[in-house]
Design an enzyme around this catalytic site. Sequence first.
Site, mmCIF file in Angstrom:
data_model
loop_
_atom_site.group_PDB
_atom_site.id
_atom_site.type_symbol
_atom_site.label_atom_id
_atom_site.label_comp_id
_atom_site.label_asym_id
_atom_site.label_seq_id
_atom_site.Cartn_x
_atom_site.Cartn_y
_atom_site.Cartn_z
ATOM 1 N N HIS A 284 -32.912 -55.564 23.359
ATOM 2 C CA HIS A 284 -33.533 -54.748 24.404
ATOM 3 C C HIS A 284 -34.703 -55.529 25.011
ATOM 4 O O HIS A 284 -35.488 -56.137 24.285
ATOM 5 C CB HIS A 284 -34.013 -53.443 23.739
ATOM 6 C CG HIS A 284 -34.555 -52.427 24.681
ATOM 7 N ND1 HIS A 284 -35.758 -52.590 25.327
ATOM 8 C CD2 HIS A 284 -34.057 -51.236 25.091
ATOM 9 C CE1 HIS A 284 -35.979 -51.526 26.093
ATOM 10 N NE2 HIS A 284 -34.961 -50.700 25.967
ATOM 11 N N ARG A 332 -30.744 -54.103 29.015
ATOM 12 C CA ARG A 332 -29.727 -54.339 27.986
ATOM 13 C C ARG A 332 -28.420 -54.721 28.663
ATOM 14 O O ARG A 332 -28.233 -54.455 29.852
ATOM 15 C CB ARG A 332 -29.490 -53.056 27.167
ATOM 16 C CG ARG A 332 -30.564 -52.738 26.185
ATOM 17 C CD ARG A 332 -30.235 -51.453 25.436
ATOM 18 N NE ARG A 332 -30.644 -50.263 26.179
ATOM 19 C CZ ARG A 332 -30.218 -49.035 25.896
ATOM 20 N NH1 ARG A 332 -29.362 -48.836 24.914
ATOM 21 N NH2 ARG A 332 -30.639 -48.007 26.600
ATOM 22 N N LYS A 335 -26.291 -52.542 31.419
ATOM 23 C CA LYS A 335 -27.141 -51.471 31.935
ATOM 24 C C LYS A 335 -27.535 -51.819 33.365
ATOM 25 O O LYS A 335 -27.377 -52.947 33.823
ATOM 26 C CB LYS A 335 -28.376 -51.300 31.051
ATOM 27 C CG LYS A 335 -28.059 -50.823 29.648
ATOM 28 C CD LYS A 335 -27.805 -49.341 29.576
ATOM 29 C CE LYS A 335 -29.128 -48.581 29.572
ATOM 30 N NZ LYS A 335 -28.930 -47.141 29.451
ATOM 31 N N ASP A 338 -33.565 -52.133 36.647
ATOM 32 C CA ASP A 338 -34.647 -51.134 36.637
ATOM 33 C C ASP A 338 -35.966 -51.885 36.814
ATOM 34 O O ASP A 338 -36.216 -52.877 36.129
ATOM 35 C CB ASP A 338 -34.602 -50.371 35.297
ATOM 36 C CG ASP A 338 -35.748 -49.374 35.113
ATOM 37 O OD1 ASP A 338 -36.753 -49.448 35.855
ATOM 38 O OD2 ASP A 338 -35.644 -48.524 34.208
ATOM 39 N N CYS A 340 -38.971 -51.541 35.850
ATOM 40 C CA CYS A 340 -39.922 -51.792 34.761
ATOM 41 C C CYS A 340 -39.552 -53.042 33.965
ATOM 42 O O CYS A 340 -40.415 -53.660 33.349
ATOM 43 C CB CYS A 340 -40.089 -50.579 33.855
ATOM 44 S SG CYS A 340 -38.618 -50.027 33.006
ATOM 45 N N TYR A 341 -38.254 -53.429 34.004
ATOM 46 C CA TYR A 341 -37.868 -54.662 33.301
ATOM 47 C C TYR A 341 -38.319 -55.914 34.049
ATOM 48 O O TYR A 341 -38.185 -57.023 33.530
ATOM 49 C CB TYR A 341 -36.362 -54.682 33.016
ATOM 50 C CG TYR A 341 -36.007 -53.599 32.030
ATOM 51 C CD1 TYR A 341 -36.479 -53.672 30.718
ATOM 52 C CD2 TYR A 341 -35.293 -52.483 32.411
ATOM 53 C CE1 TYR A 341 -36.227 -52.652 29.833
ATOM 54 C CE2 TYR A 341 -35.032 -51.458 31.522
ATOM 55 C CZ TYR A 341 -35.501 -51.543 30.230
ATOM 56 O OH TYR A 341 -35.265 -50.531 29.340
ATOM 57 N N ASP A 392 -38.421 -47.288 39.572
ATOM 58 C CA ASP A 392 -37.280 -47.908 38.904
ATOM 59 C C ASP A 392 -36.345 -48.547 39.937
ATOM 60 O O ASP A 392 -36.072 -49.752 39.913
ATOM 61 C CB ASP A 392 -36.611 -46.768 38.099
ATOM 62 C CG ASP A 392 -35.211 -47.035 37.611
ATOM 63 O OD1 ASP A 392 -34.587 -48.008 38.042
ATOM 64 O OD2 ASP A 392 -34.724 -46.234 36.783
ATOM 65 N N ASP A 399 -43.826 -43.557 39.565
ATOM 66 C CA ASP A 399 -44.645 -42.985 38.497
ATOM 67 C C ASP A 399 -45.601 -44.060 38.003
ATOM 68 O O ASP A 399 -45.464 -45.232 38.350
ATOM 69 C CB ASP A 399 -43.774 -42.430 37.359
ATOM 70 C CG ASP A 399 -42.900 -43.501 36.728
ATOM 71 O OD1 ASP A 399 -43.467 -44.387 36.068
ATOM 72 O OD2 ASP A 399 -41.666 -43.459 36.890
ATOM 73 N N HIS A 402 -43.933 -46.994 35.845
ATOM 74 C CA HIS A 402 -43.231 -48.025 36.618
ATOM 75 C C HIS A 402 -44.199 -48.778 37.531
ATOM 76 O O HIS A 402 -44.015 -49.973 37.770
ATOM 77 C CB HIS A 402 -42.067 -47.413 37.415
ATOM 78 C CG HIS A 402 -40.871 -47.126 36.555
ATOM 79 N ND1 HIS A 402 -40.669 -45.915 35.952
ATOM 80 C CD2 HIS A 402 -39.838 -47.929 36.159
ATOM 81 C CE1 HIS A 402 -39.553 -45.972 35.223
ATOM 82 N NE2 HIS A 402 -39.033 -47.179 35.333
HETATM 83 ZN ZN LIG Z 1 -37.726 -48.160 33.988
#
Ligand SMILES: [Zn+2]
Length: 477
Positions: A284, A332, A335, A338, A340-341, A392, A399, A402
């Site tokens: 992850h 991952r 997936k 996103d 935040c990654y 995201d 938010d 993020h």
């Molecule tokens: Zn995220």
Amino acid sequence: MSTSQQPPLSPPPQPTSEIEEVLTDDNDSDYSSIDSEIPLSSTTNKPPLPTMMIDSLFTTPPLLHDPLVTQTSTVQDETVNEILPFLSASNKQPDLFTYNEFGVPNLRREAHVNFLHMSLGRLPGRFVAADASRPWFLYWCLSGLAMLGEDVTQYRDAVRDTAKSMQNPTGGFGGGGGQLSHLATTYAVVLALAIAGGEEGFEVIDRRAMWKWLGGLKQRDGGGAYCAAVIITLLDLPLDLTPESPAYKPDDPSFNLLSGVADYVRRCQTYEGGISSSPSAEAHGAYAFCALGCLSLLGNPSRTIPQYLNLPSLLSWLSSRQYAPEGGFSGRTNKLVDGCYSHWVGACFPLLEAALNGSSMPVNDSLFSREGLIRYILCCCQDDTKRGGLRDKPGKMSDAYHSCYVLSGLSAGMHQWVLDETENNGEEPEWMVLPCLEGEQVFEVGDRVRAVHPVYVIPQGAVRGMKNYYRAKGGFN
Ligand SMILES: [Zn+2]
């Protein structure tokens, strides 16, 4: 003994699904009243240029397409279709966004600043579900504001008082007043105090109680890592364990707070090459960053990272997290991308580059596509309403969580880090930051965000300020 029973690395600082729901629920009328209070970002009304330089890599679906249709492949295709208009600037919103010659929107700095200030204020009632995450809001918002170039010293007194109300006499900080101490919330409070700065805030922390509390949490197998290592090093805590610690080894007095951690991290590398929360779990992105951050705090990363991790397989897994045409990262295998990654995976690269540059296989180029990441963030992760904040992906609400980690990823994409080992005299090597100018820079100078320390993810000055303060005290007094 099943290895899945083992304690995890420190939990990745991410919202729980319940909190994520609260953070991203857009069916709440409370927000519309907040929205109306947010002034619009002042945009310069430059007319869009007739031809924008966007590589077809970012404007067309992937060349290779697996014919096997599954739920995963369907939602992946839907995501690409939703993202392509943003990346190709075909859905321009001239009232909110201005675009540069590369077809990349400018950073809506003022809107994001306003969103983060708002998120530090009174929140709608449904945020009660995030009550145990209050320290996280402090960290996410202050860190985001600092990266956007804001002076956050105005929050010093408020952060100090809030921190005081969350500290337990037995050591550590809970998620709110009257809540049990937790490594993750303690990590967030310590970082918030470091960013806000000021000796009065630093004095709030009962370091002796913190040290004893950490000793009580110490696992003999080395688990519980990144958050603890950050707290220990920032607060300049002694590493010794007392006989009261369950991990204390009478026959091995050298076994201390950080003993076994590096080996535990090694056991978390999976067959895929990525890092999991505990041995035998799934790789992850958030744990990859925590693992690399941890090893970078245990010693010089150019030595510790290659010593404990298989670099080629880790690099292969990290590189596979960056998608085209999206440009952003997934957390991952199989997936979706996103925002935040951008941090959890994107911020692994500076640490890895530092590790490799100190080795026999130095890298001259970036190990990831900075252009892809910057395009994804500026095109897809900026909220496209007057609300501001980062998100995201298109279709999701912005938010605080993020906003913090998308900006941190943007910072990783816009800067290059070098480990200066020339004059270390036994001291830890210094991280030096350089503006990243290699290749074509697809963002405008005015859109650069501030650099944050590649391991602590707060401004370098904040790291130095807190460490120096406690070091100068010499002991707990
Ligand atoms: Zn995220």
